[in-house]
Design a protein around this motif. Sequence first.
Motif, PDB file in Angstrom:
ATOM      1  N   LEU A  80      61.227 -30.649 -15.313  1.00  0.00           N
ATOM      2  CA  LEU A  80      60.985 -29.209 -15.263  1.00  0.00           C
ATOM      3  C   LEU A  80      61.212 -28.678 -13.849  1.00  0.00           C
ATOM      4  CD1 LEU A  80      60.092 -26.550 -16.491  1.00  0.00           C
ATOM      5  CD2 LEU A  80      57.702 -27.238 -16.131  1.00  0.00           C
ATOM      6  N   GLY A  81      60.778 -29.433 -12.832  1.00  0.00           N
ATOM      7  CA  GLY A  81      61.000 -29.002 -11.454  1.00  0.00           C
ATOM      8  C   GLY A  81      62.484 -28.872 -11.137  1.00  0.00           C
ATOM      9  N   GLN A  82      63.297 -29.846 -11.565  1.00  0.00           N
ATOM     10  CA  GLN A  82      64.744 -29.763 -11.336  1.00  0.00           C
ATOM     11  C   GLN A  82      65.357 -28.577 -12.087  1.00  0.00           C
ATOM     12  OE1 GLN A  82      66.521 -31.563  -9.194  1.00  0.00           O
ATOM     13  NE2 GLN A  82      64.589 -32.553  -8.594  1.00  0.00           N
ATOM     14  N   PHE A  83      64.871 -28.323 -13.296  1.00  0.00           N
ATOM     15  CA  PHE A  83      65.367 -27.180 -14.080  1.00  0.00           C
ATOM     16  C   PHE A  83      65.087 -25.870 -13.347  1.00  0.00           C
ATOM     17  CE2 PHE A  83      64.761 -23.840 -17.206  1.00  0.00           C
ATOM     18  CZ  PHE A  83      65.848 -23.987 -18.054  1.00  0.00           C
ATOM     19  N   LEU A  84      63.878 -25.752 -12.814  1.00  0.00           N
ATOM     20  CA  LEU A  84      63.501 -24.518 -12.122  1.00  0.00           C
ATOM     21  C   LEU A  84      64.283 -24.349 -10.825  1.00  0.00           C
ATOM     22  CD1 LEU A  84      59.619 -24.573 -12.619  1.00  0.00           C
ATOM     23  CD2 LEU A  84      61.302 -23.228 -13.883  1.00  0.00           C
ATOM     24  N   ILE A  85      64.485 -25.433 -10.092  1.00  0.00           N
ATOM     25  CA  ILE A  85      65.243 -25.362  -8.833  1.00  0.00           C
ATOM     26  C   ILE A  85      66.674 -24.891  -9.105  1.00  0.00           C
ATOM     27  CG2 ILE A  85      66.229 -26.737  -6.967  1.00  0.00           C
ATOM     28  CD1 ILE A  85      63.674 -28.462  -7.074  1.00  0.00           C
TER      29      ILE A  85
ATOM     30  N   HIS B 291      67.912 -23.107 -11.724  1.00  0.00           N
ATOM     31  CA  HIS B 291      68.087 -21.747 -12.257  1.00  0.00           C
ATOM     32  C   HIS B 291      67.464 -20.659 -11.382  1.00  0.00           C
ATOM     33  CE1 HIS B 291      69.979 -22.864 -16.027  1.00  0.00           C
ATOM     34  NE2 HIS B 291      69.086 -23.835 -16.181  1.00  0.00           N
ATOM     35  N   SER B 292      66.593 -21.046 -10.455  1.00  0.00           N
ATOM     36  CA  SER B 292      66.017 -20.047  -9.538  1.00  0.00           C
ATOM     37  C   SER B 292      66.636 -20.123  -8.157  1.00  0.00           C
ATOM     38  CB  SER B 292      64.507 -20.245  -9.424  1.00  0.00           C
ATOM     39  OG  SER B 292      64.207 -21.465  -8.752  1.00  0.00           O
ATOM     40  N   HIS B 293      67.666 -20.977  -7.999  1.00  0.00           N
ATOM     41  CA  HIS B 293      68.331 -21.167  -6.704  1.00  0.00           C
ATOM     42  C   HIS B 293      67.333 -21.564  -5.615  1.00  0.00           C
ATOM     43  CE1 HIS B 293      72.036 -19.572  -8.403  1.00  0.00           C
ATOM     44  NE2 HIS B 293      71.351 -18.541  -8.859  1.00  0.00           N
ATOM     45  N   GLY B 294      66.396 -22.428  -5.988  1.00  0.00           N
ATOM     46  CA  GLY B 294      65.454 -22.970  -5.026  1.00  0.00           C
ATOM     47  C   GLY B 294      64.201 -22.156  -4.808  1.00  0.00           C
ATOM     48  N   GLN B 295      64.092 -20.985  -5.446  1.00  0.00           N
ATOM     49  CA  GLN B 295      62.905 -20.157  -5.251  1.00  0.00           C
ATOM     50  C   GLN B 295      61.683 -20.782  -5.935  1.00  0.00           C
ATOM     51  OE1 GLN B 295      62.820 -17.338  -3.334  1.00  0.00           O
ATOM     52  NE2 GLN B 295      64.931 -17.874  -2.815  1.00  0.00           N
ATOM     53  N   TRP B 296      61.873 -21.405  -7.080  1.00  0.00           N
ATOM     54  CA  TRP B 296      60.802 -22.104  -7.786  1.00  0.00           C
ATOM     55  C   TRP B 296      61.020 -23.603  -7.657  1.00  0.00           C
ATOM     56  CZ3 TRP B 296      60.438 -19.119 -13.102  1.00  0.00           C
ATOM     57  CH2 TRP B 296      59.917 -17.824 -12.853  1.00  0.00           C
TER      58      TRP B 296
ATOM     59  N   GLY C  22      63.114 -12.524 -14.531  1.00  0.00           N
ATOM     60  CA  GLY C  22      64.323 -12.873 -13.808  1.00  0.00           C
ATOM     61  C   GLY C  22      65.144 -13.906 -14.556  1.00  0.00           C
ATOM     62  N   THR C  23      66.216 -14.348 -13.934  1.00  0.00           N
ATOM     63  CA  THR C  23      67.119 -15.300 -14.580  1.00  0.00           C
ATOM     64  C   THR C  23      66.426 -16.618 -14.894  1.00  0.00           C
ATOM     65  OG1 THR C  23      68.983 -14.311 -13.401  1.00  0.00           O
ATOM     66  CG2 THR C  23      69.324 -16.489 -14.357  1.00  0.00           C
ATOM     67  N   ALA C  24      65.623 -17.117 -13.944  1.00  0.00           N
ATOM     68  CA  ALA C  24      64.945 -18.393 -14.167  1.00  0.00           C
ATOM     69  C   ALA C  24      63.955 -18.290 -15.333  1.00  0.00           C
ATOM     70  CB  ALA C  24      64.224 -18.835 -12.898  1.00  0.00           C
ATOM     71  N   SER C  25      63.205 -17.190 -15.397  1.00  0.00           N
ATOM     72  CA  SER C  25      62.241 -17.010 -16.485  1.00  0.00           C
ATOM     73  C   SER C  25      62.943 -16.964 -17.834  1.00  0.00           C
ATOM     74  CB  SER C  25      61.447 -15.723 -16.274  1.00  0.00           C
ATOM     75  OG  SER C  25      60.707 -15.777 -15.076  1.00  0.00           O
ATOM     76  N   LEU C  26      64.064 -16.253 -17.903  1.00  0.00           N
ATOM     77  CA  LEU C  26      64.779 -16.126 -19.170  1.00  0.00           C
ATOM     78  C   LEU C  26      65.395 -17.457 -19.596  1.00  0.00           C
ATOM     79  CD1 LEU C  26      66.474 -12.653 -18.613  1.00  0.00           C
ATOM     80  CD2 LEU C  26      64.492 -13.175 -20.045  1.00  0.00           C
ATOM     81  N   HIS C  27      65.944 -18.209 -18.644  1.00  0.00           N
ATOM     82  CA  HIS C  27      66.485 -19.536 -18.985  1.00  0.00           C
ATOM     83  C   HIS C  27      65.367 -20.453 -19.488  1.00  0.00           C
ATOM     84  CE1 HIS C  27      70.748 -19.509 -18.003  1.00  0.00           C
ATOM     85  NE2 HIS C  27      70.488 -18.794 -16.926  1.00  0.00           N
ATOM     86  N   LEU C  28      64.204 -20.360 -18.879  1.00  0.00           N
ATOM     87  CA  LEU C  28      63.086 -21.195 -19.304  1.00  0.00           C
ATOM     88  C   LEU C  28      62.677 -20.856 -20.737  1.00  0.00           C
ATOM     89  CD1 LEU C  28      60.848 -23.247 -18.409  1.00  0.00           C
ATOM     90  CD2 LEU C  28      59.455 -21.232 -17.887  1.00  0.00           C
TER      91      LEU C  28
END
Length: 464
Positions: free
Chosen positions: A196-201, A203-208, A172-178
């Motif tokens: 890392l938590g803020q980055f994931l929040i 780019h995943s729109h809060g899902q991660w 997904g988008t979050a995985s690719l950005h990571l």
Amino acid sequence: MSVTLGIDLACRTPHVASLADETGRLIWSGRTFWTRAGDLRDLWEDLDCDPTELTVVMEPTRNAWAPVAAWFKRRGAKVVLVPTTQSADLRDYYSKHTKNDRLDSVVLARLPLLHPEGLRTHVGDGPGDPLRRATKQRSSIMKRRSAIFARIDALLELLGPGWYEELGTDYGTASLHLLARYGDPRALVRLGRGRLGQFLIRHSHGQWRHDKADHLLAIARASVELWDGDGIDLAELGLDLAIEAEQALMLSGQVRALDERIAGLYAALDPAQIARTAPGVGPVLGAAITARLGDPHRFASLAAIRSYSGLVPKVSQSGQAEHHGGITKAGDPLLRQSLWMAADMARRADPQLAATYVRLMNAGRHHDTAICHVATTLLTRLAACLRAGTDYVIRDVDGTPITEAEGRAIVKIHHQVDPAIRKKNARGRNPARLKHRTSRVSQESQSAPTTRPAKNHSRTPQVA
């Protein structure tokens, strides 16, 4: 007097045209012209005939035919497109050992005498249709993105199996950005849990959230420990992952933009969205099937539509012998692919299609073969609905109309394939596919082990 203009189209050289009357007598031949308005006007003046009595015959050479066909159609001429294989066969009949542009144009001009059944008027814009191009572009981009995902899989295998569990394979988008920013596991460890938590929040729109960050940091440390700073350059591997992930992000953005375009174009072409009333046909497949099929009224019959899809089997009959081979694969590949995917889903909701699938599987057919049969039936029904302007109706095997939910329940209870039969049919196909992989002929190394006895033929006579 009816006349026929045969045009042998070219992409980088001038086109060649020949004109014949209704008896096949050549009025003139070998006239060259380019796809320019001035050249076409000069050619039109040389014809000097009633547009309603003019038939223009050409082959669909790449996209060069589209502007020429549109120019003549706007002036009232009848335009006929002849498949290249068909015109080649006619040319061989006319002149077995000669092929040139002038001869090709002459054969096309005399087509009404050689093959009158092939004079089917062309309708539509072909590659000029924006929905047709957009659906093809989307299919091409999806294949390119799948290839990138496979390369990302291969690169992540170097880091260990934990990455699959956290990122999956459908990135997904979050995985690719990571991966684009922190493909090097050491960089991910240095980032820390909070950032890392803020980055994931973001780019995943809060899902991660931070719990996902904890898992990612754990597998990053495991990857660093696995290589222990020796044997592989993790920084270079991170750069490779970044390149692949950035390309996938770009393609994903293009897919989203195309989906918006396709939705608008499809709504304009099929306001009632009849294709989408069939089970298993969503926005993407509905648009692709409608665009690639074109106007269903241009076909003489439903059998002609099935033939155009390339899903019908080859037939060879002579006397009492008759052989049915694989599907012809003629026509549009994207239409065939879309119908196959739609049929695989439709059989789960339409009891009649499910009954056909189960019958073929019980008869020993492979899954792919059974789905091709179901796809042909689905296409016939969809084409009939499009021609009549009516919605697709799901019916039980006795003909009773039912809803899609009821159809799924009926299929789940009454139309399931025994897993043992499915496994048996799959085994029947695999040996044929693996034949050349396991034979001595295909082994690149003659010293490789094989289950078959070696067949070594001595080239020199043996001395007793």
